[in-house]
Motif scaffolding. Structure first.
Motif, PDB file in Angstrom:
ATOM      1  N   ILE A   2       0.827  -1.209   0.000  1.00 33.75           N
ATOM      2  CA  ILE A   2       0.000   0.000   0.000  1.00 33.75           C
ATOM      3  C   ILE A   2       0.864   1.263   0.000  1.00 33.75           C
ATOM      4  O   ILE A   2       2.012   1.229   0.441  1.00 33.75           O
ATOM      5  N   GLY A   3       0.278   2.343  -0.496  1.00 36.49           N
ATOM      6  CA  GLY A   3       0.950   3.634  -0.513  1.00 36.49           C
ATOM      7  C   GLY A   3       0.181   4.609   0.347  1.00 36.49           C
ATOM      8  O   GLY A   3      -1.023   4.798   0.177  1.00 36.49           O
ATOM      9  N   VAL A   4       0.886   5.201   1.297  1.00 39.64           N
ATOM     10  CA  VAL A   4       0.238   6.068   2.278  1.00 39.64           C
ATOM     11  C   VAL A   4       0.845   7.457   2.188  1.00 39.64           C
ATOM     12  O   VAL A   4       2.050   7.604   2.066  1.00 39.64           O
ATOM     13  N   GLN A   5      -0.006   8.477   2.229  1.00 40.94           N
ATOM     14  CA  GLN A   5       0.482   9.858   2.251  1.00 40.94           C
ATOM     15  C   GLN A   5       0.992  10.165   3.639  1.00 40.94           C
ATOM     16  O   GLN A   5       0.241  10.084   4.603  1.00 40.94           O
ATOM     17  N   LEU A   6       2.266  10.526   3.740  1.00 43.74           N
ATOM     18  CA  LEU A   6       2.784  10.893   5.052  1.00 43.74           C
ATOM     19  C   LEU A   6       2.333  12.320   5.358  1.00 43.74           C
ATOM     20  O   LEU A   6       2.050  13.093   4.444  1.00 43.74           O
ATOM     21  N   GLN A   7       2.267  12.650   6.625  1.00 42.27           N
ATOM     22  CA  GLN A   7       1.940  14.025   6.998  1.00 42.27           C
ATOM     23  C   GLN A   7       3.005  14.935   6.409  1.00 42.27           C
ATOM     24  O   GLN A   7       4.195  14.688   6.599  1.00 42.27           O
ATOM     25  N   THR A   8       2.578  15.998   5.698  1.00 43.30           N
ATOM     26  CA  THR A   8       3.578  16.843   5.037  1.00 43.30           C
ATOM     27  C   THR A   8       4.488  17.512   6.055  1.00 43.30           C
ATOM     28  O   THR A   8       5.604  17.904   5.730  1.00 43.30           O
ATOM     29  N   SER A   9       4.038  17.591   7.315  1.00 40.82           N
ATOM     30  CA  SER A   9       4.892  18.172   8.348  1.00 40.82           C
ATOM     31  C   SER A   9       6.125  17.294   8.591  1.00 40.82           C
ATOM     32  O   SER A   9       7.119  17.749   9.138  1.00 40.82           O
ATOM     33  N   GLY A  10       6.055  16.035   8.148  1.00 39.90           N
ATOM     34  CA  GLY A  10       7.180  15.121   8.332  1.00 39.90           C
ATOM     35  C   GLY A  10       8.255  15.277   7.263  1.00 39.90           C
ATOM     36  O   GLY A  10       9.303  14.654   7.349  1.00 39.90           O
ATOM     37  N   TYR A  11       7.995  16.093   6.241  1.00 38.40           N
ATOM     38  CA  TYR A  11       8.993  16.290   5.189  1.00 38.40           C
ATOM     39  C   TYR A  11      10.048  17.277   5.676  1.00 38.40           C
ATOM     40  O   TYR A  11       9.710  18.332   6.196  1.00 38.40           O
ATOM     41  N   TYR A  12      11.309  16.923   5.483  1.00 41.28           N
ATOM     42  CA  TYR A  12      12.362  17.865   5.840  1.00 41.28           C
ATOM     43  C   TYR A  12      12.291  19.035   4.871  1.00 41.28           C
ATOM     44  O   TYR A  12      12.557  18.864   3.693  1.00 41.28           O
ATOM     45  N   PRO A  13      11.908  20.228   5.349  1.00 44.01           N
ATOM     46  CA  PRO A  13      11.617  21.331   4.439  1.00 44.01           C
ATOM     47  C   PRO A  13      12.844  21.808   3.663  1.00 44.01           C
ATOM     48  O   PRO A  13      12.711  22.378   2.594  1.00 44.01           O
ATOM     49  N   GLY A  14      14.040  21.530   4.195  1.00 45.96           N
ATOM     50  CA  GLY A  14      15.250  22.025   3.544  1.00 45.96           C
ATOM     51  C   GLY A  14      15.808  21.098   2.471  1.00 45.96           C
ATOM     52  O   GLY A  14      16.765  21.437   1.792  1.00 45.96           O
ATOM     53  N   LEU A  15      15.228  19.904   2.327  1.00 45.28           N
ATOM     54  CA  LEU A  15      15.724  18.963   1.309  1.00 45.28           C
ATOM     55  C   LEU A  15      15.026  19.209  -0.024  1.00 45.28           C
ATOM     56  O   LEU A  15      13.885  19.642  -0.074  1.00 45.28           O
TER      57      LEU A  15
END
Ligand code: ADP
Ligand code: MG
Length: 252
Positions: A79-92
């Motif tokens: 399955i493919g799950v959308q991670l919470q966008t807050s979990g994305y490292y904003p600087g990458l």
């Protein structure tokens, strides 16, 4: 019609609060299945339980023929799950993030190929925080595809987007379905559900109160004698907006 997800008598209690009250439904392989309902109806809870991210209180769930209680690790791979966008490292950058997520899934991914799918190749070297709302959502959908899943789960993917970005996301979701992926989506936009979903379940206060194709639900309402209170015009204000501002995205 092959069944890809079966949910039977699903119950979820948060302490004394009964959030999901014994719901049952099937999702068919290859369809876009919508879960609709007011805030607090239990949609996200239901999705997160199927995604193996939340414990259920009781009930039986089968995903791709696997029992959630016994094979949750195997289910995670399918399955493919959308991670919470807050979990994305904003600087990458987007490419760096895809490599990072690919590593988490133990998948060898081609970032440019994935970005092409969601029309973000020219943003490959941009940082996540530099993207517009629509682009962030497209990127977040791309991350659900990293492990080439059979099913993807999208929880309110278009909330807060402008009409152009919303339509653009519909096209993306339909293209994912066209490649054979089953899609489960929640939305508060009824026009979106009508456009996108093969079938929908309407939830309210932890129960499913209706489950059918949008077309059938509308026909049933009309045949029950329902009439709109005022004469419906041949176009909506949203049609006016799209007509005046065009269909193309503005955040490119
Ligand atoms: P929906 O996605 O349909 O808006 P949710 O599944 O998020 O609904 O929530 C269903 C109900 O469960 C709501 O009343 C919500 O407040 C409650 N709820 C959700 N998560 C928790 C939690 N972790 N602890 C306690 N109550 C929760
Ligand atoms: Mg929710």
């Amino acid at each position: 019609m092959n069944t890809i997800i079966t949910v039977k008598d699903l119950v979820k209690n948060y302490g004394a609060f009964n959030a999901v009250k014994g719901i049952s439904f099937d999702v068919y392989e290859g369809e876009i299945f919508g879960l609709l309902g007011p805030n607090g109806a239990g949609k996200s809870t239901t999705l997160e339980i199927i995604e193996t991210l939340r414990q259920k209180t009781s009930g039986q769930i089968t995903v791709c023929g696997l029992d959630l209680d016994k094979d949750s690790d195997a289910i995670k791979k399918l399955i493919g799950v959308q991670l919470q966008t807050s979990g994305y490292y904003p600087g990458l950058t987007l490419v760096e993030l895809i490599h990072l997520f690919g590593g988490l899934y133990n998948e060898d991914v081609n970032p440019m190929e994935l970005l092409k799918l969601v029309n973000l190749t020219d943003k490959a070297k941009s940082k996540f925080k530099e993207l517009s709302g629509g682009q962030k959502q497209r990127f977040s959908i791309a991350t659900t595809l990293i492990n080439k899943p059979k099913i993807i789960f999208l929880d309110e993917p278009t909330t807060g987007l402008d009409p152009q970005a919303r339509r653009n996301l519909w096209d993306l979701i339909k293209s994912i379905q066209a490649k054979g992926t089953t899609v489960i989506i929640t939305t508060h936009y009824m026009d979106e559900a009508e456009q996108l979903c093969d079938r929908i379940a309407i939830m309210d206060e932890g129960k499913i109160i209706s489950l059918d194709s949008p077309d059938k639900m509308i026909d049933d309402l009309v045949s029950g004698g329902f009439e709109r209170p005022k004469q419906v015009k041949a176009a909506s204000l949203e049609d006016v907006f799209i007509h005046l501002t065009g269909k193309e995205m503005r955040d490119e």
